[in-house]
Write an enzyme that holds these catalytic residues in place. Structure first.
Site, PDB file in Angstrom:
ATOM      1  N   HIS A   9       0.753  -1.370   0.165  1.00 39.29           N
ATOM      2  CA  HIS A   9       0.036   0.062  -0.058  1.00 39.29           C
ATOM      3  C   HIS A   9       0.769   1.156   0.127  1.00 39.29           C
ATOM      4  O   HIS A   9       0.409   2.324  -0.282  1.00 39.29           O
ATOM      5  CB  HIS A   9      -1.015   0.021   0.941  1.00 39.29           C
ATOM      6  CG  HIS A   9      -1.738  -1.088   1.349  1.00 39.29           C
ATOM      7  ND1 HIS A   9      -1.464  -2.446   2.034  1.00 39.29           N
ATOM      8  CD2 HIS A   9      -2.956  -1.670   0.547  1.00 39.29           C
ATOM      9  CE1 HIS A   9      -2.081  -3.241   1.968  1.00 39.29           C
ATOM     10  NE2 HIS A   9      -3.260  -2.867   1.196  1.00 39.29           N
ATOM     11  N   GLY A  25      -6.886  11.975   8.272  1.00 40.70           N
ATOM     12  CA  GLY A  25      -7.842  10.729   7.444  1.00 40.70           C
ATOM     13  C   GLY A  25      -7.964  11.144   5.794  1.00 40.70           C
ATOM     14  O   GLY A  25      -7.666  10.325   5.404  1.00 40.70           O
ATOM     15  N   ARG A  29      -6.154  16.556   2.768  1.00 40.44           N
ATOM     16  CA  ARG A  29      -5.950  16.880   3.922  1.00 40.44           C
ATOM     17  C   ARG A  29      -4.154  16.953   4.084  1.00 40.44           C
ATOM     18  O   ARG A  29      -3.477  17.812   4.569  1.00 40.44           O
ATOM     19  CB  ARG A  29      -6.580  16.640   5.220  1.00 40.44           C
ATOM     20  CG  ARG A  29      -6.516  17.355   6.505  1.00 40.44           C
ATOM     21  CD  ARG A  29      -6.538  18.741   6.478  1.00 40.44           C
ATOM     22  NE  ARG A  29      -7.817  19.439   6.344  1.00 40.44           N
ATOM     23  CZ  ARG A  29      -8.720  19.684   6.991  1.00 40.44           C
ATOM     24  NH1 ARG A  29      -8.703  19.466   8.417  1.00 40.44           N
ATOM     25  NH2 ARG A  29      -9.633  20.447   6.736  1.00 40.44           N
ATOM     26  N   ARG A  92      -2.074  10.937  14.787  1.00 36.06           N
ATOM     27  CA  ARG A  92      -3.203  11.190  14.179  1.00 36.06           C
ATOM     28  C   ARG A  92      -3.877  12.434  14.458  1.00 36.06           C
ATOM     29  O   ARG A  92      -3.990  12.787  15.604  1.00 36.06           O
ATOM     30  CB  ARG A  92      -4.431  10.143  14.660  1.00 36.06           C
ATOM     31  CG  ARG A  92      -5.651  10.446  14.087  1.00 36.06           C
ATOM     32  CD  ARG A  92      -6.985   9.068  13.975  1.00 36.06           C
ATOM     33  NE  ARG A  92      -8.045   9.745  14.136  1.00 36.06           N
ATOM     34  CZ  ARG A  92      -8.858  10.313  13.185  1.00 36.06           C
ATOM     35  NH1 ARG A  92      -8.232  10.658  12.201  1.00 36.06           N
ATOM     36  NH2 ARG A  92      -9.954  10.788  13.626  1.00 36.06           N
ATOM     37  N   GLY A  94      -7.128  14.628  13.467  1.00 34.33           N
ATOM     38  CA  GLY A  94      -8.413  14.405  12.980  1.00 34.33           C
ATOM     39  C   GLY A  94      -9.563  15.028  13.518  1.00 34.33           C
ATOM     40  O   GLY A  94      -9.574  16.079  14.258  1.00 34.33           O
ATOM     41  N   GLU A 184     -14.760   8.812  17.238  1.00 37.04           N
ATOM     42  CA  GLU A 184     -13.947   9.006  15.900  1.00 37.04           C
ATOM     43  C   GLU A 184     -13.592   7.654  15.408  1.00 37.04           C
ATOM     44  O   GLU A 184     -14.715   6.602  15.709  1.00 37.04           O
ATOM     45  CB  GLU A 184     -12.598   9.774  15.901  1.00 37.04           C
ATOM     46  CG  GLU A 184     -11.772   9.545  16.911  1.00 37.04           C
ATOM     47  CD  GLU A 184     -10.963   8.183  16.547  1.00 37.04           C
ATOM     48  OE1 GLU A 184     -11.227   7.224  16.993  1.00 37.04           O
ATOM     49  OE2 GLU A 184      -9.948   8.351  15.701  1.00 37.04           O
ATOM     50  N   GLU A 186     -10.793   5.831  14.222  1.00 31.86           N
ATOM     51  CA  GLU A 186      -9.218   5.270  13.814  1.00 31.86           C
ATOM     52  C   GLU A 186      -8.450   5.062  14.855  1.00 31.86           C
ATOM     53  O   GLU A 186      -7.371   4.136  15.024  1.00 31.86           O
ATOM     54  CB  GLU A 186      -8.543   6.359  12.945  1.00 31.86           C
ATOM     55  CG  GLU A 186      -9.239   6.256  11.521  1.00 31.86           C
ATOM     56  CD  GLU A 186     -10.357   7.303  11.135  1.00 31.86           C
ATOM     57  OE1 GLU A 186     -10.581   8.113  12.258  1.00 31.86           O
ATOM     58  OE2 GLU A 186     -11.073   7.026  10.337  1.00 31.86           O
ATOM     59  N   SER A 208     -15.819  18.528  15.309  1.00 32.16           N
ATOM     60  CA  SER A 208     -16.692  18.950  14.215  1.00 32.16           C
ATOM     61  C   SER A 208     -18.084  18.938  14.396  1.00 32.16           C
ATOM     62  O   SER A 208     -18.711  19.800  13.615  1.00 32.16           O
ATOM     63  CB  SER A 208     -16.199  18.131  12.977  1.00 32.16           C
ATOM     64  OG  SER A 208     -16.690  16.411  13.233  1.00 32.16           O
ATOM     65  N   ASP A 209     -18.467  18.149  15.440  1.00 26.36           N
ATOM     66  CA  ASP A 209     -20.031  17.926  15.480  1.00 26.36           C
ATOM     67  C   ASP A 209     -20.239  17.356  17.009  1.00 26.36           C
ATOM     68  O   ASP A 209     -19.340  16.899  17.579  1.00 26.36           O
ATOM     69  CB  ASP A 209     -20.680  17.138  14.401  1.00 26.36           C
ATOM     70  CG  ASP A 209     -19.981  15.739  14.470  1.00 26.36           C
ATOM     71  OD1 ASP A 209     -18.876  15.751  14.075  1.00 26.36           O
ATOM     72  OD2 ASP A 209     -20.793  14.998  14.723  1.00 26.36           O
TER      73      ASP A 209
HETATM   74  N1  HPA Z   1     -18.808   9.799  14.277  1.00 30.35           N
HETATM   75  C1  HPA Z   1     -17.594   9.016  13.864  1.00 30.35           C
HETATM   76  N2  HPA Z   1     -16.701   9.861  13.454  1.00 30.35           N
HETATM   77  C2  HPA Z   1     -16.857  11.250  13.480  1.00 30.35           C
HETATM   78  C3  HPA Z   1     -17.637  11.879  13.832  1.00 30.35           C
HETATM   79  C4  HPA Z   1     -18.954  10.966  14.390  1.00 30.35           C
HETATM   80  O1  HPA Z   1     -19.847  11.419  14.439  1.00 30.35           O
HETATM   81  N3  HPA Z   1     -17.523  13.377  13.663  1.00 30.35           N
HETATM   82  C5  HPA Z   1     -16.282  13.322  13.089  1.00 30.35           C
HETATM   83  N4  HPA Z   1     -15.686  12.079  13.040  1.00 30.35           N
END
Ligand code: HPA
Length: 241
Positions: A9, A25, A29, A92, A94, A184, A186, A208-209
């Site tokens: 790989h 990831g 990026r 990592r 991410g 996440e 990983e 991010s959320d």
């Molecule tokens: N779930 C899994 N991975 C993620 C999420 C999530 O809501 N947000 C950012 N990475």
């Protein structure tokens, strides 16, 4: 060792990677990080479009290569880097979703441990459960670098899940009750590959959320946290020499 390179790989030669690899990831990026932060970055891998670059930061060689999404993907890349290249440290960098009401979008989480709903650990045939943990050395350095920059970070457990679109509505609350800060996909595999190979790994995430409030951010809105996360990771890489 070199008889194992190139790997299935990664098309690079053994000396193409630095001791420390930053691992987002997303391949684009990785390209952005190389162009934005590294001096004299050169492409060392592009198999399957998984871009890997090596350059330097503050005079110290540093690589950046994408992991792809999920534990099987980061499992492959981190295994090959740890076993077939001279890579000692993988950080990592991410994104993650908040599982705790105390973690807000744009916050930064340093993953001291990584729980999982995956079966990755079953390959080791252990007579119990394994607790995947970050490298203490990388983690304490990253926390010190965050402190120096006056950037507040959460340090604790994350969940590395196999499922982004979960069919289990009670999972968030259950992990949250156990003090898990975010989700996440990983870190646990990365930490297990580091443990098995005697190498070092760390996960640093920007939120991010939120799965608690439903709030989400765009990558533009996360720019400051992204910059802080990257500087913490790069300065940690430099401290590793
Ligand atoms: N779930 C899994 N991975 C993620 C999420 C999530 O809501 N947000 C950012 N990475």
């Amino acid at each position: 060792m070199s008889k194992n390179t190139p790997t299935p790989h990664i098309s690079a030669a053994p000396e193409d990677f630095a001791r420390t690899v930053l691992m987002p990831g997303d391949p684009l990026r990785a390209k952005f990080i190389a162009e934005q932060y590294l001096e004299k970055a050169r492409l060392v891998n592009n198999v399957r479009g998984v871009q890997g670059y090596t350059g330097s930061y503050r005079g110290i060689p540093v690589s950046v290569m994408a992991s792809g999404m999920g534990m099987p993907s980061i499992g492959i890349y981190s295994y090959e880097l740890f076993h077939f290249y001279h890579v000692d440290n993988i950080i990592r960098v991410g994104t993650a979703g908040a599982y705790s009401p105390s973690v807000n979008v744009r916050d930064i989480v340093i993953a001291m441990g990584a729980c999982s709903d995956s079966n990755f650990a079953s390959q080791y045939g252990l007579p119990g459960t394994f607790a995947p943990i970050a490298s203490y050395e990388l983690m304490k350095t990253a926390i010190a670098k965050a402190d120096e920059k006056d950037v507040r970070v959460h340090v604790g457990n994350c969940l590395s899940s196999d499922v982004f679109y979960s069919d289990n509505p009670s999972a968030v609350e259950k992990w949250s009750k156990m003090g898990v800060l975010c989700v996440e996909m990983e870190a646990a595999a990365l930490y297990m590959n580091a443990a098995r190979s005697g190498k070092n790994a760390l996960g640093i995430f920007t939120i991010s959320d939120s799965l608690v409030t439903g709030e989400a951010t765009t990558s533009e809105e996360r720019q400051t946290s992204f910059t802080n996360m990257m500087e913490i990771a790069l300065e940690t890489a430099v401290a590793m020499g």
